[in-house]
Design a protein around this motif. Structure first.
Motif, PDB file in Angstrom:
ATOM      1  N   SER A   1       8.472 -32.322 -65.795  1.00  0.00           N
ATOM      2  CA  SER A   1       9.662 -32.525 -67.052  1.00  0.00           C
ATOM      3  C   SER A   1       9.933 -33.735 -67.108  1.00  0.00           C
ATOM      4  O   SER A   1      10.603 -34.136 -67.909  1.00  0.00           O
ATOM      5  CB  SER A   1      10.662 -31.480 -66.552  1.00  0.00           C
ATOM      6  N   GLY A   2       9.365 -34.863 -66.641  1.00  0.00           N
ATOM      7  CA  GLY A   2       9.779 -36.282 -66.802  1.00  0.00           C
ATOM      8  C   GLY A   2      10.836 -36.526 -65.746  1.00  0.00           C
ATOM      9  O   GLY A   2      11.167 -37.884 -65.731  1.00  0.00           O
ATOM     10  N   ALA A   3      11.425 -35.764 -65.095  1.00  0.00           N
ATOM     11  CA  ALA A   3      12.561 -36.213 -64.314  1.00  0.00           C
ATOM     12  C   ALA A   3      12.003 -36.783 -63.019  1.00  0.00           C
ATOM     13  O   ALA A   3      10.814 -36.673 -62.565  1.00  0.00           O
ATOM     14  CB  ALA A   3      13.311 -35.074 -63.726  1.00  0.00           C
ATOM     15  N   PRO A   4      12.785 -38.089 -62.575  1.00  0.00           N
ATOM     16  CA  PRO A   4      12.102 -38.748 -61.424  1.00  0.00           C
ATOM     17  C   PRO A   4      12.094 -37.952 -60.158  1.00  0.00           C
ATOM     18  O   PRO A   4      13.064 -37.211 -59.966  1.00  0.00           O
ATOM     19  CB  PRO A   4      13.206 -39.959 -61.300  1.00  0.00           C
ATOM     20  N   ARG A   5      11.129 -38.175 -59.408  1.00  0.00           N
ATOM     21  CA  ARG A   5      10.927 -37.314 -58.155  1.00  0.00           C
ATOM     22  C   ARG A   5      11.683 -38.100 -56.726  1.00  0.00           C
ATOM     23  O   ARG A   5      11.575 -39.394 -56.668  1.00  0.00           O
ATOM     24  CB  ARG A   5       9.358 -37.403 -57.827  1.00  0.00           C
ATOM     25  N   GLU A   6      12.561 -37.431 -56.305  1.00  0.00           N
ATOM     26  CA  GLU A   6      13.293 -38.079 -55.226  1.00  0.00           C
ATOM     27  C   GLU A   6      12.678 -37.437 -53.863  1.00  0.00           C
ATOM     28  O   GLU A   6      12.791 -36.274 -53.417  1.00  0.00           O
ATOM     29  CB  GLU A   6      14.842 -37.490 -55.391  1.00  0.00           C
ATOM     30  N   PRO A   7      11.776 -38.409 -53.211  1.00  0.00           N
ATOM     31  CA  PRO A   7      10.963 -37.968 -52.068  1.00  0.00           C
ATOM     32  C   PRO A   7      12.141 -37.840 -50.863  1.00  0.00           C
ATOM     33  O   PRO A   7      12.985 -38.363 -50.817  1.00  0.00           O
ATOM     34  CB  PRO A   7      10.077 -39.050 -51.867  1.00  0.00           C
ATOM     35  N   SER A   8      11.747 -36.848 -49.988  1.00  0.00           N
ATOM     36  CA  SER A   8      12.688 -36.662 -48.787  1.00  0.00           C
ATOM     37  C   SER A   8      12.446 -37.731 -47.857  1.00  0.00           C
ATOM     38  O   SER A   8      13.306 -37.977 -47.052  1.00  0.00           O
ATOM     39  CB  SER A   8      12.343 -35.330 -48.324  1.00  0.00           C
ATOM     40  N   ARG A   9      11.510 -38.377 -47.638  1.00  0.00           N
ATOM     41  CA  ARG A   9      11.258 -39.346 -46.761  1.00  0.00           C
ATOM     42  C   ARG A   9      10.689 -40.675 -47.345  1.00  0.00           C
ATOM     43  O   ARG A   9       9.625 -40.594 -47.585  1.00  0.00           O
ATOM     44  CB  ARG A   9      10.362 -39.108 -45.604  1.00  0.00           C
ATOM     45  N   GLY A  10      11.293 -41.720 -47.594  1.00  0.00           N
ATOM     46  CA  GLY A  10      10.745 -43.049 -48.131  1.00  0.00           C
ATOM     47  C   GLY A  10      10.161 -42.456 -49.626  1.00  0.00           C
ATOM     48  O   GLY A  10      10.886 -41.850 -50.522  1.00  0.00           O
ATOM     49  N   GLN A  11       8.887 -42.876 -49.785  1.00  0.00           N
ATOM     50  CA  GLN A  11       8.227 -42.458 -50.878  1.00  0.00           C
ATOM     51  C   GLN A  11       7.504 -41.154 -51.175  1.00  0.00           C
ATOM     52  O   GLN A  11       6.634 -40.830 -51.935  1.00  0.00           O
ATOM     53  CB  GLN A  11       7.170 -43.432 -51.461  1.00  0.00           C
ATOM     54  N   GLY A  12       7.463 -40.388 -50.055  1.00  0.00           N
ATOM     55  CA  GLY A  12       6.811 -39.139 -49.964  1.00  0.00           C
ATOM     56  C   GLY A  12       7.265 -38.307 -48.835  1.00  0.00           C
ATOM     57  O   GLY A  12       8.363 -38.431 -48.535  1.00  0.00           O
ATOM     58  N   LEU A  13       6.502 -37.231 -48.288  1.00  0.00           N
ATOM     59  CA  LEU A  13       7.080 -36.416 -47.348  1.00  0.00           C
ATOM     60  C   LEU A  13       5.546 -36.057 -46.497  1.00  0.00           C
ATOM     61  O   LEU A  13       4.535 -36.343 -46.987  1.00  0.00           O
ATOM     62  CB  LEU A  13       7.593 -35.131 -47.642  1.00  0.00           C
ATOM     63  N   CYS A  14       5.959 -35.683 -45.095  1.00  0.00           N
ATOM     64  CA  CYS A  14       4.975 -35.368 -44.305  1.00  0.00           C
ATOM     65  C   CYS A  14       4.883 -33.686 -43.781  1.00  0.00           C
ATOM     66  O   CYS A  14       6.221 -33.407 -43.920  1.00  0.00           O
ATOM     67  CB  CYS A  14       4.872 -36.149 -43.069  1.00  0.00           C
ATOM     68  N   PHE A  15       3.711 -33.226 -43.869  1.00  0.00           N
ATOM     69  CA  PHE A  15       3.734 -31.994 -43.149  1.00  0.00           C
ATOM     70  C   PHE A  15       2.810 -31.905 -41.962  1.00  0.00           C
ATOM     71  O   PHE A  15       1.621 -32.646 -41.797  1.00  0.00           O
ATOM     72  CB  PHE A  15       3.441 -30.836 -44.127  1.00  0.00           C
ATOM     73  N   TYR A  16       3.148 -31.073 -41.001  1.00  0.00           N
ATOM     74  CA  TYR A  16       2.113 -30.831 -39.897  1.00  0.00           C
ATOM     75  C   TYR A  16       1.195 -29.563 -40.241  1.00  0.00           C
ATOM     76  O   TYR A  16       1.610 -28.678 -40.933  1.00  0.00           O
ATOM     77  CB  TYR A  16       2.800 -30.663 -38.715  1.00  0.00           C
ATOM     78  N   TYR A  17       0.155 -29.629 -39.839  1.00  0.00           N
ATOM     79  CA  TYR A  17      -0.951 -28.824 -40.334  1.00  0.00           C
ATOM     80  C   TYR A  17      -1.950 -28.262 -39.196  1.00  0.00           C
ATOM     81  O   TYR A  17      -2.367 -29.427 -38.252  1.00  0.00           O
ATOM     82  CB  TYR A  17      -1.508 -29.340 -41.486  1.00  0.00           C
ATOM     83  N   TRP A  18      -1.913 -27.189 -38.909  1.00  0.00           N
ATOM     84  CA  TRP A  18      -3.013 -26.440 -37.934  1.00  0.00           C
ATOM     85  C   TRP A  18      -3.887 -25.361 -38.835  1.00  0.00           C
ATOM     86  O   TRP A  18      -3.373 -24.650 -39.474  1.00  0.00           O
ATOM     87  CB  TRP A  18      -2.407 -25.763 -36.897  1.00  0.00           C
ATOM     88  N   GLY A  19      -5.296 -25.294 -38.634  1.00  0.00           N
ATOM     89  CA  GLY A  19      -5.983 -24.392 -39.229  1.00  0.00           C
ATOM     90  C   GLY A  19      -7.195 -23.841 -38.433  1.00  0.00           C
ATOM     91  O   GLY A  19      -7.767 -24.818 -37.675  1.00  0.00           O
ATOM     92  N   LEU A  20      -7.221 -22.320 -38.244  1.00  0.00           N
ATOM     93  CA  LEU A  20      -8.450 -21.890 -37.699  1.00  0.00           C
ATOM     94  C   LEU A  20      -9.375 -21.324 -38.631  1.00  0.00           C
ATOM     95  O   LEU A  20      -8.742 -20.536 -39.519  1.00  0.00           O
ATOM     96  CB  LEU A  20      -7.863 -20.957 -36.594  1.00  0.00           C
ATOM     97  N   PHE A  21     -10.560 -21.471 -38.623  1.00  0.00           N
ATOM     98  CA  PHE A  21     -11.472 -21.035 -39.526  1.00  0.00           C
ATOM     99  C   PHE A  21     -12.706 -20.293 -38.969  1.00  0.00           C
ATOM    100  O   PHE A  21     -13.362 -20.955 -38.207  1.00  0.00           O
ATOM    101  CB  PHE A  21     -11.867 -22.165 -40.692  1.00  0.00           C
ATOM    102  N   ASP A  22     -12.814 -18.881 -39.222  1.00  0.00           N
ATOM    103  CA  ASP A  22     -13.813 -18.175 -38.447  1.00  0.00           C
ATOM    104  C   ASP A  22     -14.803 -17.840 -39.353  1.00  0.00           C
ATOM    105  O   ASP A  22     -14.745 -17.121 -40.202  1.00  0.00           O
ATOM    106  CB  ASP A  22     -13.020 -16.856 -37.976  1.00  0.00           C
ATOM    107  N   GLY A  23     -15.966 -18.408 -39.183  1.00  0.00           N
ATOM    108  CA  GLY A  23     -17.105 -18.309 -39.974  1.00  0.00           C
ATOM    109  C   GLY A  23     -17.948 -17.156 -39.940  1.00  0.00           C
ATOM    110  O   GLY A  23     -17.990 -16.534 -38.981  1.00  0.00           O
ATOM    111  N   HIS A  24     -18.429 -16.413 -40.836  1.00  0.00           N
ATOM    112  CA  HIS A  24     -19.498 -15.593 -40.873  1.00  0.00           C
ATOM    113  C   HIS A  24     -20.743 -15.685 -41.908  1.00  0.00           C
ATOM    114  O   HIS A  24     -20.284 -16.617 -42.835  1.00  0.00           O
ATOM    115  CB  HIS A  24     -18.894 -14.005 -41.144  1.00  0.00           C
ATOM    116  N   ALA A  25     -21.759 -15.197 -41.261  1.00  0.00           N
ATOM    117  CA  ALA A  25     -23.103 -15.598 -42.296  1.00  0.00           C
ATOM    118  C   ALA A  25     -23.330 -17.006 -42.421  1.00  0.00           C
ATOM    119  O   ALA A  25     -23.708 -17.508 -43.556  1.00  0.00           O
ATOM    120  CB  ALA A  25     -23.031 -14.792 -43.476  1.00  0.00           C
TER     121      ALA A  25
END
Lengths: 472, 472
Positions: B137-161
């Motif tokens: 909507s044009g409002a400026p973004r106020e990042p939570s840490r400096g100019q952005g933010l970080c997230f931690y990520y874990w993924g398990l993917f179980d393939g088939h075929a």
């Protein structure tokens, strides 16, 4: 319930001018010629309620549907008029004299504060005898009691847009359940087919058959509107609570609250409704969008990014607004004001076959489900005391009373009576109805805390969990 | 997972003869030219894993997809061969030396006992930096840490075929999540739009975009088969667990087990599948019926009454058998043998765009959902000790290990290590994988109680709930 169906109900498709021919009722159970389902213990029909009237003119049929109250209230014509008085809103219960309800069940009701001409709630409480029939595979049926079995039955029906559907359901739904239970087998079952799952399936099927019968016979029997249905079946040690609508059942056991139903509203069923609109866009008639937005999208927002939720999302994400996002949302509003297609605030129940979107011919019925959620409570797994009860109430009760407040009233009222006094459960039902209704003041019906009481019809069953032993 | 997709996978639509042209990758994230999503902390690519290969011939692309293991294992070519050895089934973990995984996360995996050529599980563990962008909507973004933010990520993917879908998801899904989180606003929100619901929506959308990318690029990137996806995002004090498939996440906290996911299988999703078949019968191609019967209906039973379940029923009821009831059931089998259209045993995940019913051209993808269920756990609501962990495992773990057995192993292994020893979580992951794999005996891999161990690929993450503070 009337407040949950918008003025759109004025657009109900008329059933025609003159008295329509009564359809030939196909199978039992039917609306006109069914034999009494209840054994001799069941209360008699009140004078005000005409018996079978297979050739009755339209006016009689309407009058019967409009004025009837549950047979077990045993109301005289004068009593019926008092029960129908919006100014006094006298609480109605079965008379102290005469035969008590099964299990010493307590019951109380009160009419609304003027929102609809009559009380559109209905109730039923019966002992139903099921005669066995030979099994489908030819194996002989081994009945559990002599030649058949009995179940206990309680039903609350909260009508909207007219009392016809609730009235019809209160007379017939238990007969559909009885028919379904005739198939209950007693020999070893296959796969995960348990005895319990067959009773659940019988109840589910009975709801569907009841709904189909309403569709079939709506012209002949003036089944206007629809109704929520909350039904309890006790059979072979287990209590089955089936709910389609926004009534509620809770067990209060030793002060603990056990929810026995969930409400089905546009909010709780958003994803089911959206999925249907997504898979069958023709049901939206080009008038609605199945997507949800936090607020109504404005034409000037075309091309902008906005938050939305689709049928498979519980969270919100962004999308670019397109032309069809400007349509009215399939689900809108919050809380008690949430609506499907801007019309109806409850998403499961019986009837509503003629309901159309306001100022449109678009039918709403495809989005409504007649299927109940059935929860099972095993009475034998706990030694219940006389203060343990199952409370059933229409939304008139729950709109202004929390589960905890109900539990507090259970404790307060029951402790004031001897445990073996069978009138205690009716006193409890009356206290709950009175507590939700409030007292008349300058500006409407008010609760002791000066908040508005419920202006809706209010109906309450109290079922003591002592079991069939407490049946007098 | 391979055992959950029948031989029908041999009928996968071929992607043509010669090396197909690589599609021009549209937006980030894409499969070929994405810059590294992880900040400098992220582990480096192993030597065996080729970098971007935008003009690579088909053989190289296949080899990469077939042989890759998670980058954080830092496997040498020799190590990769050992990890791929079905006879030894050596348990793999990140090396003690070198950079530890974020939060001192423990990880272990083992290849299957020969059911598929390669390990079709994949895993990813990253810290992802999200650069803010100007709001919609044009409002400026106020990042939570400096100019952005970080997230931690874990993924398990179980393939088939095939391992292609799991491999692609492990490289790209977190980048889709990052893209979605760029829109996360920081100003006051409307209606019930909470910050949490926006993160949930971002994850849900990311799953869908990942699935769409697989559909778009499947020819160019050899994305054969499909995969279950179990993903954890930690952001601003909350843990989001998103699951699409039959992997499982539980929290073990002070000995208590908190389920953080549910499995999506033909049994748990029966009603969703049946509803789709009911509303869109064309998807059943005249070959299947959406109704469920306790056993296959025989032609000689035409006209007889038999138990069935429809999409809106949880119980069983009777119906008269008609001709179309003789079709093969949409959902059949029980437990691990339950199948959709006699083919696939898992009903949510990514990929499977080419999957067809055995001996038919009927696509199965319409019945599979790429949408995860997301559960949220507020880390700040409880003071966690070093023994409180979130356990993620593919079905190779859970097929032979109960939640309680996992909790017992958590207790046993962690109590044998100092609370501040960061290697304890890897030791725990290894113990769980070993406990599910068993040891080789005369007739296959056996557990101490002589029951069969899991012959499937097994992968386990152990995430200590001490929070980012434990990140080294």
């Amino acid at each position: 319930m009337l407040n949950r169906v918008r003025s759109a109900v004025a657009h109900l498709v008329s059933s025609g001018g003159g008295p329509p021919p009564r359809p030939k009722s196909p199978d039992l159970p039917n609306a006109t010629s069914a034999p009494p389902a209840a054994p001799p213990e069941a209360p008699r029909s009140p004078p005000a309620r005409a018996g079978s009237a297979s050739a009755a003119p339209r006016k009689i049929a309407e009058a019967r549907a409009s004025f009837s109250r549950p047979t077990f209230l045993q109301l005289s014509p004068g009593g019926l008029r008092r029960a129908d008085d919006h100014a006094g809103r006298a609480v109605q219960s079965p008379p102290d004299t005469g035969r008590r309800l099964p299990w010493s069940t307590g019951y109380a009701e009160v009419i609304n504060a003027g929102k609809s001409r009559h009380n559109e709630d209905q109730a039923c409480c019966e002992v139903v005898y099921v005669e066995g029939r030979r099994s489908v595979s030819g194996a002989p049926r081994e009945p559990s009691r002599g030649q058949g079995l009995c179940f206990y039955y309680w039903g609350l029906f909260d009508g909207h847009a007219g009392g016809g559907a609730a009235e019809m359901a209160s007379r017939l739904l238990h007969r559909h359940i009885r028919e379904q239970l005739k198939d209950l087998p007693c020999w070893p079952l296959q796969k995960e087919v348990t005895h319990e799952s067959l009773v659940v399936g019988a109840i589910e099927n009975a709801f569907q058959l009841m709904d189909e019968q309403m569709a079939r016979e709506r012209r002949g029997h003036q089944v206007e509107g629809g109704c929520c249905a909350l039904v309890v079946v006790y059979l072979l040690g287990k209590v089955y609570v089936a709910n389609a609508g926004d009534s509620r059942a809770i067990i209060v056991r030793n002060g603990e609250i056990i929810p026995m139903s969930q409400e089905f509203t546009p909010e709780t069923e958003r994803q089911r409704l959206q999925l249907l609109g997504f898979l069958k866009p023709e049901l939206l008639g080009g008038e609605f969008t199945h997507l949800e937005f936090p607020r109504r999208v404005q034409p000037k927002e075309l091309g902008q990014r906005m938050l939305y939720r689709d049928q498979n999302m519980t969270g919100w994400a962004y999308k670019k607004i397109e032309l069809e996002d400007l349509r009215f949302p399939l689900v809108c509003g919050e809380g008690k004001k949430a609506r499907v297609m801007a019309t109806i605030g409850v998403t499961r129940g019986l009837g509503d076959h003629n309901l159309r979107v306001c100022s449109s011919t678009l039918p709403i019925k495809p989005f409504l489900s007649c299927f109940p959620e059935v929860r099972v409570y095993d009475l034998t797994q706990y030694e219940h005391c006389p203060d343990d009860v199952l409370v059933l109430g229409t939304d008139g009760l729950w709109d202004v009373t929390s589960d905890c407040e109900v539990a507090a009233t259970v404790d307060k009222v029951l402790s004031a009576y001897e445990p073996n006094d069978p009138s205690r459960y009716t006193a409890l039902a009356q206290a709950l109805v009175l507590g939700a209704r409030g007292t008349p003041r300058d500006r409407g019906w008010r609760l002791p805390n000066n908040k508005l009481g419920s202006g809706d019809d209010i109906s309450v069953f109290i079922i003591p969990l002592g079991g069939p032993g407490s049946y007098s």
